[in-house]
Design a protein around this motif. Sequence first.
Motif, mmCIF file in Angstrom:
data_model
loop_
_atom_site.group_PDB
_atom_site.id
_atom_site.type_symbol
_atom_site.label_atom_id
_atom_site.label_comp_id
_atom_site.label_asym_id
_atom_site.label_seq_id
_atom_site.Cartn_x
_atom_site.Cartn_y
_atom_site.Cartn_z
ATOM 1 N N ALA A 66 -4.626 -8.976 -5.571
ATOM 2 C CA ALA A 66 -3.497 -9.197 -4.672
ATOM 3 C C ALA A 66 -3.188 -10.686 -4.544
ATOM 4 O O ALA A 66 -2.018 -11.097 -4.560
ATOM 5 C CB ALA A 66 -3.796 -8.594 -3.300
ATOM 6 N N VAL A 67 -4.232 -11.523 -4.430
ATOM 7 C CA VAL A 67 -4.026 -12.964 -4.296
ATOM 8 C C VAL A 67 -3.477 -13.549 -5.599
ATOM 9 O O VAL A 67 -2.528 -14.346 -5.586
ATOM 10 C CB VAL A 67 -5.340 -13.672 -3.899
ATOM 11 N N VAL A 68 -4.054 -13.140 -6.724
ATOM 12 C CA VAL A 68 -3.561 -13.630 -8.022
ATOM 13 C C VAL A 68 -2.119 -13.172 -8.230
ATOM 14 O O VAL A 68 -1.261 -13.944 -8.680
ATOM 15 C CB VAL A 68 -4.464 -13.124 -9.167
ATOM 16 N N GLY A 69 -1.832 -11.913 -7.884
ATOM 17 C CA GLY A 69 -0.480 -11.394 -8.045
ATOM 18 C C GLY A 69 0.534 -12.156 -7.216
ATOM 19 O O GLY A 69 1.670 -12.394 -7.650
ATOM 20 N N PHE A 70 0.139 -12.551 -5.993
ATOM 21 C CA PHE A 70 1.055 -13.332 -5.147
ATOM 22 C C PHE A 70 1.282 -14.717 -5.728
ATOM 23 O O PHE A 70 2.411 -15.202 -5.789
ATOM 24 C CB PHE A 70 0.476 -13.443 -3.733
ATOM 25 N N ILE A 155 14.645 -9.982 -8.870
ATOM 26 C CA ILE A 155 13.917 -8.864 -9.503
ATOM 27 C C ILE A 155 14.901 -7.768 -9.910
ATOM 28 O O ILE A 155 14.742 -7.128 -10.961
ATOM 29 C CB ILE A 155 12.857 -8.299 -8.538
ATOM 30 N N SER A 156 15.923 -7.564 -9.079
ATOM 31 C CA SER A 156 16.911 -6.521 -9.408
ATOM 32 C C SER A 156 17.690 -6.882 -10.676
ATOM 33 O O SER A 156 18.125 -5.998 -11.412
ATOM 34 C CB SER A 156 17.870 -6.298 -8.236
ATOM 35 N N TRP A 157 17.896 -8.172 -10.944
ATOM 36 C CA TRP A 157 18.519 -8.572 -12.209
ATOM 37 C C TRP A 157 17.657 -8.113 -13.382
ATOM 38 O O TRP A 157 18.179 -7.599 -14.382
ATOM 39 C CB TRP A 157 18.678 -10.094 -12.290
ATOM 40 N N ILE A 404 9.612 -7.983 -13.829
ATOM 41 C CA ILE A 404 9.607 -7.103 -12.650
ATOM 42 C C ILE A 404 8.231 -7.105 -11.988
ATOM 43 O O ILE A 404 8.114 -7.241 -10.761
ATOM 44 C CB ILE A 404 10.026 -5.675 -13.044
ATOM 45 N N THR A 405 7.178 -6.972 -12.778
ATOM 46 C CA THR A 405 5.827 -6.928 -12.199
ATOM 47 C C THR A 405 5.439 -8.274 -11.598
ATOM 48 O O THR A 405 4.792 -8.325 -10.546
ATOM 49 C CB THR A 405 4.790 -6.497 -13.249
ATOM 50 N N LEU A 406 5.840 -9.367 -12.242
ATOM 51 C CA LEU A 406 5.574 -10.689 -11.670
ATOM 52 C C LEU A 406 6.263 -10.849 -10.324
ATOM 53 O O LEU A 406 5.680 -11.367 -9.367
ATOM 54 C CB LEU A 406 6.053 -11.791 -12.624
ATOM 55 N N GLY A 407 7.498 -10.402 -10.240
ATOM 56 C CA GLY A 407 8.244 -10.549 -8.999
ATOM 57 C C GLY A 407 7.755 -9.647 -7.883
ATOM 58 O O GLY A 407 7.690 -10.055 -6.720
ATOM 59 N N LEU A 408 7.393 -8.408 -8.228
ATOM 60 C CA LEU A 408 6.980 -7.451 -7.188
ATOM 61 C C LEU A 408 5.734 -7.919 -6.449
ATOM 62 O O LEU A 408 5.650 -7.801 -5.222
ATOM 63 C CB LEU A 408 6.725 -6.076 -7.823
ATOM 64 N N ASP A 409 4.760 -8.455 -7.173
ATOM 65 C CA ASP A 409 3.536 -8.929 -6.528
ATOM 66 C C ASP A 409 3.827 -9.988 -5.483
ATOM 67 O O ASP A 409 3.235 -10.000 -4.405
ATOM 68 C CB ASP A 409 2.579 -9.510 -7.575
ATOM 69 N N SER A 410 4.724 -10.902 -5.808
ATOM 70 C CA SER A 410 5.031 -11.979 -4.873
ATOM 71 C C SER A 410 5.806 -11.478 -3.668
ATOM 72 O O SER A 410 5.583 -11.935 -2.545
ATOM 73 C CB SER A 410 5.815 -13.085 -5.588
#
Length: 618
Positions: A66-70, A155-157, A404-410
Motif C-alpha cells: 500500500a505504501v509503495v503503491g501510494f 486516470i480516466s483518460w 491505470i494501476t499506477l494512478g489507482l494506488d495513489s
Amino acid sequence: MVMGEGDGDMEGGGGGNDECVEDGDEELVAMMGSPTTFCGNNKCKKIRRPLPPRETWKKKIEFLLAVVGFAVDLGNVWRFPYICYQNGGGAFLIPYVVMLVFGGLPLFYMELALGQFHRCGCLTVWKKICPALKGVGYAICLIDMYMGMYYNTVISWALYYLFSSMRSELPWTSCDNPWNTLNCTPVTNLSALTNVSTSPAKEFFERSVLEQHRADGLDRIGPIKWSLALCLLAVFLLVYFSLWKGVRSTGMAVWVTSLAPYVVLFMLLFQGISLPGAGEGIRYYLTPQWHKLVNTKVWIDAASQVFFSLGPGFGTLLALSSYNKFNNNCYWDAILTSSINFLTSFLAGFVIFTMLGYMAHVQNKSISEVGTEGPGLVFIVYPEAIAMMTGSVMWALIFFLLLITLGLDSTFGGLEAIITGLCDEYPNVLKRHRELFVAGLVAVIYILSLPTTTYGGVYLITLLNVFGPGIAILFVVFVEAAAVCWVYGVDRFANDIEMMIGHRPGMFWRLCWCYISPAFLLIIFVFSILGYKDMMAGGSYVYPDWSINLGWLMTASSISCIPAYFIYKVCKTPGSFIQRIRLAMKPEDPEPDDRGIVAIASAAHGGGSGGGGGGTHV
C-alpha cells in the motif's frame, strides 16, 4: 489491507475487568487492551490502555504494498525521466540522492512513525502532538479533496485510451479519422513533415479524447464530455469498492494495483531495449553533464521531485501506518519503501528513453526534439511509439493498464487519508457507518470532478494541480515537521520510536527532523511560489488573471485552516492569554498508557527508553 471482524487482526482494547499480572509479564500485557494492574513487592499499579479496538494489517506485506503503491505514481513515469535528462542525466542522481537522504527520507520516516505510534489519522493525531495545530489535519483533508478532483480524471483518460485500443488498429495510427485536420501527418512520412504538421497521436489526444479545440480556455470550458464522465465514474466505482471495507478491501486491491505495474514495466523494458535506437536513448538518459550541478535549479528540481514522489504531508502515510502493530519496525519500512520508489523511478527512465530513442531513430530527429514531460509524454509521445511497433494493440493495452494501476494506488492513498482522519475524529458518527460515509465522500468528489471532464477541463486540471496541492502542501508539511520537533519535542518523539522498535533514532535523524528537513521544505515552498508560472507552462495557452487569483484563493483556503483553528482553539481555552497559548499547545494525551506499558516491558528486558518530555535537543 485486511482488518475487521473474524479473520482480521486487532490491537487496542478498552473494557474488560481489572487484572493483576506478575512481574516479568509486562510485555504480554503491553499487547492487551483491558485495564491492567501490575503487581510486585505487594504493590499494585493499575494501568489502563485507553485506545479502542483498531484493525491492523493482516499481513505486513499488504502495508508495504500500500505504501509503495501510494508513493509510486504517474509522476515516476512522466516526470522523473524528463527532469533527469534535462538536469544533467546521470549527474542528476547526485542531487537527487542527497535530497532523498537529507530531506525526503527523514520526513517519510517521521510520518510512518507518527501514524504507527499514535494510531490515528491526520486530525486526531494533533490532540497528542499540539492541539492548537489541528488545522494542519483539516488542511490535509482539503488538499486531498483538491487532488481527488483532478487526479482521477487523468486516470480516466488512461481508461478511455484502454477502451479505444480494443480494436484491430489503434485510432492514432492514421490521419483518416473524423477528428483529424489537414495538418495531420504520420510521423513516418518524413518527406511530408512541415513546421505546422501535427501527429495523429497528438490530434487523437487533443481533438478526440479531450476535444479541447471546442473550448475557449477557462473562459468558456464547454459542456461535459459524457464519454469521459463515464470513464471517470468507472474509476470512482473501482476506488469505492477498494476502500469501502477499510483495510480489508484495500489489502486485496493492492496485491493487483501495486504489483501489476512492475510486471508491465519489465515487459515494456524488454520490448524497448530490442528496438533500434534504444541504446542511444539510454545513453542520452544517463550521460552525466557535470557542469549542470552548479545550477541551483537542478537542486531545486531534485528536492521537488523527491518530495512529491514520496508524498509526505498528504496524510496517507499517517493513515496507512496507523493500522500497523505497535512494535512494527517502521524504520526499515521507511528505508525499504523509499528505496523501491527511487529504483522504480530509475527503471521507468529506461522504459521511457528506450522508446524515445526508437522514436528519434524512426523520425531521424534528436531525442530532445521528441521528448517532453507530463501528460504529453504518456498520452502522445509513448502511444505514438507504440503505434509503430509490431503488436501495437497488445502493447497499447499493456501500457494503459500500467497507467491505470499506477494512478489507482495513489488515489486510494489520498482518499484513505481523508477517510481515516474523519472516521478517527468522529467515530460514533462516521466510523460505525464507514460504507455509507465512503460512498458519500466518493460521490461528492465525483460531482466536483465533473468540470474537469468538460472540453476545457485540461486547463482546469493544470490549475488544480498547481494551486490545489502543489504549493500549499509544502507549507503544511513544514508546519507539521516544526510542530513535531519544536513543540512536541524531538527528544520525546525519539523516545516514542524507541518504545516501538527498541532503539532510539541516531543523531543524523534528529538533526534532519529539527533543522535540515524544515529548511528543505521552506526552500522548495519559496521557489514554488516564485516559479508558479513555470509550473503552469505548457502549450500556448495563457491563463487569465481571474483564474490565477482563483488559484491563489484555493491555496489560501487550505493554508488558512492552520491559523483559523489556532485562533479558535486559543479563544475556546480558559485562562489568561499566556495560559491559553500554553494549554492550547500542550498535548491533551502526551503519554498514553499503552506507551508506558511498552516502555516498562522494554526496561524489563534490558531496554530502556531514556527520558520523556519534549524539547528540541538532539
